[in-house]
Scaffold this active site. Structure first.
Site, PDB file in Angstrom:
ATOM      1  N   CYS A 117      38.772  45.836  53.271  1.00 25.55           N
ATOM      2  CA  CYS A 117      37.875  45.732  54.429  1.00 25.55           C
ATOM      3  C   CYS A 117      36.621  46.591  54.243  1.00 25.55           C
ATOM      4  O   CYS A 117      36.646  47.599  53.537  1.00 25.55           O
ATOM      5  CB  CYS A 117      38.592  46.194  55.681  1.00 25.55           C
ATOM      6  SG  CYS A 117      40.082  45.268  56.019  1.00 25.55           S
ATOM      7  N   ARG A 150      34.216  43.975  47.499  1.00 28.26           N
ATOM      8  CA  ARG A 150      35.476  44.676  47.728  1.00 28.26           C
ATOM      9  C   ARG A 150      36.640  43.711  47.954  1.00 28.26           C
ATOM     10  O   ARG A 150      37.789  44.095  47.860  1.00 28.26           O
ATOM     11  CB  ARG A 150      35.347  45.594  48.952  1.00 28.26           C
ATOM     12  CG  ARG A 150      34.347  46.714  48.757  1.00 28.26           C
ATOM     13  CD  ARG A 150      34.098  47.431  50.066  1.00 28.26           C
ATOM     14  NE  ARG A 150      35.304  48.050  50.578  1.00 28.26           N
ATOM     15  CZ  ARG A 150      35.705  49.278  50.286  1.00 28.26           C
ATOM     16  NH1 ARG A 150      34.995  50.021  49.466  1.00 28.26           N
ATOM     17  NH2 ARG A 150      36.803  49.768  50.798  1.00 28.26           N
ATOM     18  N   TRP A 164      40.082  41.987  55.064  1.00 26.77           N
ATOM     19  CA  TRP A 164      41.064  41.522  54.087  1.00 26.77           C
ATOM     20  C   TRP A 164      42.396  41.597  54.815  1.00 26.77           C
ATOM     21  O   TRP A 164      42.866  42.689  55.141  1.00 26.77           O
ATOM     22  CB  TRP A 164      41.022  42.440  52.862  1.00 26.77           C
ATOM     23  CG  TRP A 164      41.772  41.936  51.685  1.00 26.77           C
ATOM     24  CD1 TRP A 164      41.296  41.104  50.716  1.00 26.77           C
ATOM     25  CD2 TRP A 164      43.119  42.259  51.299  1.00 26.77           C
ATOM     26  NE1 TRP A 164      42.266  40.882  49.766  1.00 26.77           N
ATOM     27  CE2 TRP A 164      43.394  41.573  50.099  1.00 26.77           C
ATOM     28  CE3 TRP A 164      44.128  43.051  51.852  1.00 26.77           C
ATOM     29  CZ2 TRP A 164      44.618  41.655  49.450  1.00 26.77           C
ATOM     30  CZ3 TRP A 164      45.350  43.136  51.211  1.00 26.77           C
ATOM     31  CH2 TRP A 164      45.574  42.431  50.014  1.00 26.77           C
ATOM     32  N   ASN A 217      38.749  49.788  59.488  1.00 27.77           N
ATOM     33  CA  ASN A 217      39.404  49.716  58.168  1.00 27.77           C
ATOM     34  C   ASN A 217      40.645  50.585  58.247  1.00 27.77           C
ATOM     35  O   ASN A 217      40.612  51.656  58.865  1.00 27.77           O
ATOM     36  CB  ASN A 217      38.517  50.308  57.069  1.00 27.77           C
ATOM     37  CG  ASN A 217      37.350  49.417  56.724  1.00 27.77           C
ATOM     38  OD1 ASN A 217      37.200  48.328  57.266  1.00 27.77           O
ATOM     39  ND2 ASN A 217      36.510  49.890  55.817  1.00 27.77           N
ATOM     40  N   GLU A 227      45.793  45.958  28.775  1.00 20.63           N
ATOM     41  CA  GLU A 227      44.548  45.781  29.528  1.00 20.63           C
ATOM     42  C   GLU A 227      43.953  44.392  29.259  1.00 20.63           C
ATOM     43  O   GLU A 227      43.456  43.733  30.176  1.00 20.63           O
ATOM     44  CB  GLU A 227      43.562  46.910  29.161  1.00 20.63           C
ATOM     45  CG  GLU A 227      42.154  46.788  29.716  1.00 20.63           C
ATOM     46  CD  GLU A 227      42.068  46.794  31.247  1.00 20.63           C
ATOM     47  OE1 GLU A 227      43.104  46.929  31.921  1.00 20.63           O
ATOM     48  OE2 GLU A 227      40.948  46.614  31.748  1.00 20.63           O
ATOM     49  N   LYS A 278      43.264  41.646  32.132  1.00 24.60           N
ATOM     50  CA  LYS A 278      41.939  41.065  32.364  1.00 24.60           C
ATOM     51  C   LYS A 278      42.025  39.541  32.365  1.00 24.60           C
ATOM     52  O   LYS A 278      41.453  38.877  33.218  1.00 24.60           O
ATOM     53  CB  LYS A 278      40.926  41.490  31.290  1.00 24.60           C
ATOM     54  CG  LYS A 278      40.440  42.901  31.330  1.00 24.60           C
ATOM     55  CD  LYS A 278      39.419  43.217  32.398  1.00 24.60           C
ATOM     56  CE  LYS A 278      40.084  43.669  33.665  1.00 24.60           C
ATOM     57  NZ  LYS A 278      40.386  45.073  33.807  1.00 24.60           N
TER      58      LYS A 278
HETATM   59  C1  AGP Z   1      41.514  46.230  37.409  1.00 15.92           C
HETATM   60  O1  AGP Z   1      40.838  45.206  36.807  1.00 15.92           O
HETATM   61  C2  AGP Z   1      42.141  45.908  38.676  1.00 15.92           C
HETATM   62  N1  AGP Z   1      41.279  45.283  39.588  1.00 15.92           N
HETATM   63  C3  AGP Z   1      43.155  46.862  39.249  1.00 15.92           C
HETATM   64  O2  AGP Z   1      44.262  46.847  38.411  1.00 15.92           O
HETATM   65  C4  AGP Z   1      42.731  48.332  39.469  1.00 15.92           C
HETATM   66  O3  AGP Z   1      42.549  48.965  38.251  1.00 15.92           O
HETATM   67  C5  AGP Z   1      43.800  49.048  40.302  1.00 15.92           C
HETATM   68  O4  AGP Z   1      43.893  48.436  41.558  1.00 15.92           O
HETATM   69  C6  AGP Z   1      43.529  50.522  40.470  1.00 15.92           C
HETATM   70  O5  AGP Z   1      42.322  50.741  41.120  1.00 15.92           O
HETATM   71  P1  AGP Z   1      41.626  52.150  41.121  1.00 15.92           P
HETATM   72  O6  AGP Z   1      41.238  52.471  39.731  1.00 15.92           O
HETATM   73  O7  AGP Z   1      40.441  51.985  42.020  1.00 15.92           O
HETATM   74  O8  AGP Z   1      42.625  53.136  41.671  1.00 15.92           O
END
Ligand code: AGP
Length: 608
Positions: free
Chosen positions: A2, A27, A74, A98, A481, A485
């Site tokens: 949000c 976001r 959200w 939020n 990773e 992705k």
């Molecule tokens: C990464 O591509 C993701 N969107 C997700 O895994 C993210 O890394 C995870 O939610 C942690 O977020 P943060 O680094 O803001 O804590």
């Protein structure tokens, strides 16, 4: 998740609210709305779907006002419907929220008995009715808010306006970020500085428990005891350019290409002054010298950064290091060693699971905490003893790219500082690490130049439904990773394994239809990885190998090879991240998915 924006001005605030909401779109959200005070009336428009649809509706209704609040929602409590979208209104009081109110059911029952009726399934609507309840008792808007928040359990950032008081807006923060933007004869409130950066750079970050009152020309902040307080005014360094796409097709592509700069900025102080503990805070030397081990807590991509750091910390700094997914750690009876440093990694600094894991670690007796974060003044660094801010700049794409590689750069610096303070690194080794860091931005740039070759590979991945990623040692987290992705933005199911684990199960998946990506740099495990690749080839699997310029590898039938620059030594995981990011990006492009806003995901995960 949000997002909040609010404005009080001597001009029409509707464009300010709409632009702010558009800047918060990254976001992740599923509905949007604004409420404005127009004369003595509250007018509201809400829509499920994109902000643009809500903007069109506001345009048709001829909204024009000097005071208003806006929100991107959200969904958590209640489905994605217009009735559940914010702002919520109770008898002329409109508010956006939020966070999550944990005692909303109890409050709902109480308010029902007081005669209030509910139009939504949200936890937020109880706040609107509570506000009205206290206004009816003769409180002004600020006092009503201060009474209301004392009834709430949970997390909130709130912005409230009322038709009865068209000359002010009030707001409150607990557990969710909220800031005030100071303009010339106008003031703003936002959950994220990007929402108001077009109007002002001067911001006040509210502290936990704060409430505030904004008029066009004044801002007053009160602490949790309702005492007037002075909060520091910061000049935000978020640039408008960092929020614009420029010549790129997607923010993710832009952010992948920004990595040489982002990394150079993150290591700048070390390049200039060497590996100094002060990078982590004024009293870091005493703290880091005293710790006997490291416990890393993080989620998602940040967790993979932590996994990579574990290899570095144990091998280079000679300290025991554990890494755990924050959402698991927070709910288990963990063994705490107060002599171990808790390191949280979070690009957003808002991830609820990571924040709660940090609080839990403290409750278990951990005294020393360090946060690696990309967002200044966000909740996790504020709750930590030591902080290292990565300097990636705003990351808009939901899939983390430059935030990850800058986290790695920060964690490497932490490793060397720990190694020095614990007497595990010679001067010669330290000079060598500095030299490797110096080369890093240039090597990342070279890896980016591989984009055309990787885009060709992506064409072959696009029709697939599954993919396997393999790596060993330092590069196993990079395989993880790469798989994350690909999953996130192309929706192709992808798994990552340590290559040596293949024969213990996942090999059963391999056939001619399963592309297998191998991260195989020229390190001491290369020959082992080659053997694992033979296991794949023998079962008809097609291999897509990322290796280094100087490794002895040749293409053959079913074995495709792309070479990154010379082997980057201990920093090789950072270099090998670039090709897997590009592969995911171009595969998603070929599949036509929404790269920057993948389905079901949000940039900051502020719920469990
Ligand atoms: C990464 O591509 C993701 N969107 C997700 O895994 C993210 O890394 C995870 O939610 C942690 O977020 P943060 O680094 O803001 O804590």
């Amino acid at each position: 998740m949000c997002g909040i924006v609010g404005a009080i001005a001597d001009r029409d605030v509707v464009p300010v609210l709409i632009e702010g909401l558009k800047r918060l779109e990254y976001r992740g959200y599923d509905s949007a709305g604004i409420a404005v005070i127009d004369g003595r009336d509250v007018r509201r428009v809400r829509r499920t779907g994109r902000v643009a649809e809500m903007e069109a509706a506001a345009g048709q209704e001829g909204f024009n006002a000097r005071l208003g609040v806006g929100h991107t929602r959200w969904a958590t409590h209640g489905g994605v419907t217009e009735a559940n979208a914010h702002p919520h209104i109770s008898h002329g009081v409109a508010l956006v929220h939020n966070g999550i109110i944990e005692n909303h059911e109890e409050q709902r029952e109480r308010l029902r008995q007081l005669g209030y009726e509910f139009e939504s399934q949200t936890d937020t609507e109880v706040i609107a009715h509570l506000m009205h309840h206290y206004l009816k008792q003769g409180n002004d808007l600020l006092a009503a808010l201060q009474r209301t928040v004392k009834e709430l359990t949970g997390a909130y950032a709130l912005a409230v306006v009322s038709r009865a008081e068209p000359e002010r807006m009030v707001c409150a923060r607990m557990g969710c970020p909220l800031l005030i933007g100071l303009g010339e004869g106008e003031n703003f409130v936002a959950s994220d500085v990007s929402a108001i950066i077009q109007a002002t750079r001067q911001v006040i970050f509210l502290e936990e428990g704060d409430t505030a009152e904004l008029t066009r020309t004044s801002v007053r902040v009160f602490d949790g005891d309702d005492q007037l307080v002075q909060r520091e005014v910061h000049l935000s360094d978020v640039s408008l350019a960092s929020l614009e796409l420029g010549p790129y097709r997607h923010f993710m592509q832009k952010e992948i290409h920004e990595q040489p700069r982002a990394i150079a900025d993150t290591i700048e102080a070390t390049i200039d002054g060497g590996f100094l503990p002060t990078l982590f805070g004024a009293n870091a030397e005493a703290v880091l010298k005293d710790v006997e081990g490291v416990q890393i807590l993080a989620c998602g991509t940040s967790y993979y950064a932590g996994m990579t750091a574990r290899y570095w910390i144990e091998a280079i700094a000679g300290l025991p290091c554990s890494v755990e997914i924050a959402s698991e750690y927070r709910y288990r009876a963990a063994y705490a060693n107060p002599k171990h440093l808790i390191v949280t990694i979070s690009q957003s600094g808002e991830t609820l699971d990571t924040m709660e894991a940090l609080k839990y670690a403290k409750s278990l007796g951990h005294q020393h905490t360090l946060s690696i974060c990309n967002v200044p003044e966000s909740a996790i660094p504020r709750a930590s003893e030591l902080v290292c801010y990565t300097r990636a700049g705003a990351e808009i794409g939901v899939a983390s790219t430059k935030a990850f590689t800058t986290q790695l750069a920060a964690l490497f610096q932490l490793t060397v500082v720990l190694g020095k303070l614990h007497g595990r690194i010679s001067e010669e080794e330290e000079a060598g690490y500095l030299e490797e860091l110096r080369f890093l931005p240039g090597s990342v740039q070279h890896a980016l130049n591989l984009e055309p070759q990787i885009a060709l590979w992506a064409e072959r991945f696009a029709p697939k439904s599954d993919a396997l990623f393999l790596g060993r040692g330092l590069h196993y987290p990079i395989a993880l990773e790469g798989a994350l992705k690909l999953k996130e933005i192309s929706y192709i199911h992808a798994e990552a394994y340590p290559a040596g684990e293949l024969k213990h199960g996942p090999l059963a998946l391999v056939d001619a239809d399963m592309p297998v990506v191998v991260i195989a740099p020229n390190d001491k495990l290369l020959e082992k990885v080659k053997s694992n690749m033979q296991e794949v080839r023998a079962r008809g699997g097609e291999l897509f190998v990322f290796t280094d310029q100087d490794s002895n590898f040749s293409e053959s039938e079913g074995v495709h090879v792309i070479r990154t620059p010379r082997h980057a030594g201990v920093l090789s995981p950072i270099i090998h991240t670039i090709p897997v990011q590009l592969l995911a990006y171009h595969t998603a492009l070929a599949r036509g998915t929404d790269v920057d806003k993948p389905r079901n995901l949000a940039k900051s995960v502020t719920v469990e």
